[in-house]
Design a protein around this motif. Sequence first.
Motif, PDB file in Angstrom:
ATOM      1  N   GLY A  73     -27.249  86.966  12.541  1.00  0.00           N
ATOM      2  CA  GLY A  73     -27.536  87.843  13.238  1.00  0.00           C
ATOM      3  C   GLY A  73     -26.747  89.028  12.893  1.00  0.00           C
ATOM      4  O   GLY A  73     -25.168  89.340  12.476  1.00  0.00           O
ATOM      5  N   VAL A  74     -27.562  89.967  13.689  1.00  0.00           N
ATOM      6  CA  VAL A  74     -26.415  91.636  13.684  1.00  0.00           C
ATOM      7  C   VAL A  74     -26.772  91.684  15.372  1.00  0.00           C
ATOM      8  O   VAL A  74     -27.518  91.445  16.643  1.00  0.00           O
ATOM      9  CB  VAL A  74     -27.676  92.894  13.109  1.00  0.00           C
ATOM     10  N   ASN A  75     -25.805  92.977  15.746  1.00  0.00           N
ATOM     11  CA  ASN A  75     -26.123  93.179  17.149  1.00  0.00           C
ATOM     12  C   ASN A  75     -26.472  94.548  17.531  1.00  0.00           C
ATOM     13  O   ASN A  75     -26.738  94.965  16.475  1.00  0.00           O
ATOM     14  CB  ASN A  75     -24.467  92.853  17.979  1.00  0.00           C
ATOM     15  N   ASP A 124     -25.118  96.714  14.998  1.00  0.00           N
ATOM     16  CA  ASP A 124     -25.418  96.858  14.145  1.00  0.00           C
ATOM     17  C   ASP A 124     -24.572  95.903  13.453  1.00  0.00           C
ATOM     18  O   ASP A 124     -24.422  95.771  11.540  1.00  0.00           O
ATOM     19  CB  ASP A 124     -25.425  97.842  12.979  1.00  0.00           C
ATOM     20  N   TYR A 125     -23.283  95.141  13.674  1.00  0.00           N
ATOM     21  CA  TYR A 125     -22.307  94.408  13.285  1.00  0.00           C
ATOM     22  C   TYR A 125     -23.058  93.284  13.024  1.00  0.00           C
ATOM     23  O   TYR A 125     -24.184  92.037  13.030  1.00  0.00           O
ATOM     24  CB  TYR A 125     -21.405  94.012  14.140  1.00  0.00           C
ATOM     25  N   ILE A 126     -22.269  92.323  11.924  1.00  0.00           N
ATOM     26  CA  ILE A 126     -23.024  91.434  10.975  1.00  0.00           C
ATOM     27  C   ILE A 126     -21.979  90.034  11.381  1.00  0.00           C
ATOM     28  O   ILE A 126     -20.796  90.323  11.251  1.00  0.00           O
ATOM     29  CB  ILE A 126     -23.048  91.581   9.788  1.00  0.00           C
ATOM     30  N   TYR A 127     -22.952  89.166  11.814  1.00  0.00           N
ATOM     31  CA  TYR A 127     -22.071  87.575  12.568  1.00  0.00           C
ATOM     32  C   TYR A 127     -22.570  86.642  11.572  1.00  0.00           C
ATOM     33  O   TYR A 127     -24.064  87.014  12.242  1.00  0.00           O
ATOM     34  CB  TYR A 127     -22.033  88.047  14.085  1.00  0.00           C
ATOM     35  N   ARG A 128     -22.284  85.876  11.716  1.00  0.00           N
ATOM     36  CA  ARG A 128     -22.584  84.148  10.731  1.00  0.00           C
ATOM     37  C   ARG A 128     -21.747  82.897  11.919  1.00  0.00           C
ATOM     38  O   ARG A 128     -21.177  83.144  12.445  1.00  0.00           O
ATOM     39  CB  ARG A 128     -21.879  84.081   9.520  1.00  0.00           C
ATOM     40  N   ALA A 129     -23.002  82.446  11.512  1.00  0.00           N
ATOM     41  CA  ALA A 129     -22.354  80.849  12.875  1.00  0.00           C
ATOM     42  C   ALA A 129     -21.603  80.146  12.066  1.00  0.00           C
ATOM     43  O   ALA A 129     -22.162  79.615  11.156  1.00  0.00           O
ATOM     44  CB  ALA A 129     -22.993  80.464  13.576  1.00  0.00           C
ATOM     45  N   ALA A 130     -20.725  79.676  12.022  1.00  0.00           N
ATOM     46  CA  ALA A 130     -20.085  78.892  10.683  1.00  0.00           C
ATOM     47  C   ALA A 130     -17.982  78.271  12.240  1.00  0.00           C
ATOM     48  O   ALA A 130     -17.261  79.376  12.821  1.00  0.00           O
ATOM     49  CB  ALA A 130     -18.936  79.339  10.397  1.00  0.00           C
ATOM     50  N   SER A 131     -18.288  77.154  12.477  1.00  0.00           N
ATOM     51  CA  SER A 131     -17.560  77.163  13.804  1.00  0.00           C
ATOM     52  C   SER A 131     -17.332  78.094  15.001  1.00  0.00           C
ATOM     53  O   SER A 131     -15.877  78.729  15.264  1.00  0.00           O
ATOM     54  CB  SER A 131     -16.806  76.879  13.264  1.00  0.00           C
ATOM     55  N   LEU A 169     -25.782  95.931   9.405  1.00  0.00           N
ATOM     56  CA  LEU A 169     -27.472  95.951   9.314  1.00  0.00           C
ATOM     57  C   LEU A 169     -27.884  95.882   9.885  1.00  0.00           C
ATOM     58  O   LEU A 169     -27.967  95.726  11.368  1.00  0.00           O
ATOM     59  CB  LEU A 169     -27.650  94.397   8.462  1.00  0.00           C
ATOM     60  N   LYS A 170     -29.056  96.681  10.441  1.00  0.00           N
ATOM     61  CA  LYS A 170     -30.326  96.592  11.669  1.00  0.00           C
ATOM     62  C   LYS A 170     -30.851  95.558  11.980  1.00  0.00           C
ATOM     63  O   LYS A 170     -31.197  95.161  12.647  1.00  0.00           O
ATOM     64  CB  LYS A 170     -30.736  97.923  12.025  1.00  0.00           C
ATOM     65  N   ASN A 171     -31.263  94.930  11.012  1.00  0.00           N
ATOM     66  CA  ASN A 171     -32.159  93.803  10.552  1.00  0.00           C
ATOM     67  C   ASN A 171     -31.478  92.323   9.794  1.00  0.00           C
ATOM     68  O   ASN A 171     -30.757  93.301   8.097  1.00  0.00           O
ATOM     69  CB  ASN A 171     -33.673  93.986  10.268  1.00  0.00           C
ATOM     70  N   ILE A 172     -31.997  91.665   9.587  1.00  0.00           N
ATOM     71  CA  ILE A 172     -31.133  90.849   9.125  1.00  0.00           C
ATOM     72  C   ILE A 172     -32.718  89.181   8.236  1.00  0.00           C
ATOM     73  O   ILE A 172     -32.606  89.077   9.497  1.00  0.00           O
ATOM     74  CB  ILE A 172     -29.696  89.342   9.240  1.00  0.00           C
TER      75      ILE A 172
END
Length: 108
Positions: free
Chosen positions: A13-15, A18-25, A34-37
Amino acid sequence: LACSSTAKANLWGVNTGDYIYRAASGWKKNCGRLKNIGVGRTHVWGVSSTNKIYNCKRPCGGKWVNIAGGLKQVDATYDLVIGTNTAGNVRFFFFPSFFFFCIFFFFQ
């Protein structure tokens, strides 16, 4: 999150900044902005605030590669990448073969 995408239990996801996040624990911040992912089978795809296209091979450690062209929105599923450009045209292409075909829609 302002935008999120998932593939094979891989949630990204991006907030609004525009910061990028990944769900991993829990949520882990990834390099870049990025603005879109969109998440495909082998790559994560994204669009920057200047409409540049990027991808990163999964599992993405932040090594984003600029792809020629421009989109305002992108999504991916398996090996199909779908995006909309600033004129409202929808673009489809198959990755990794990059066999392009385009369908033009004009949203009014």
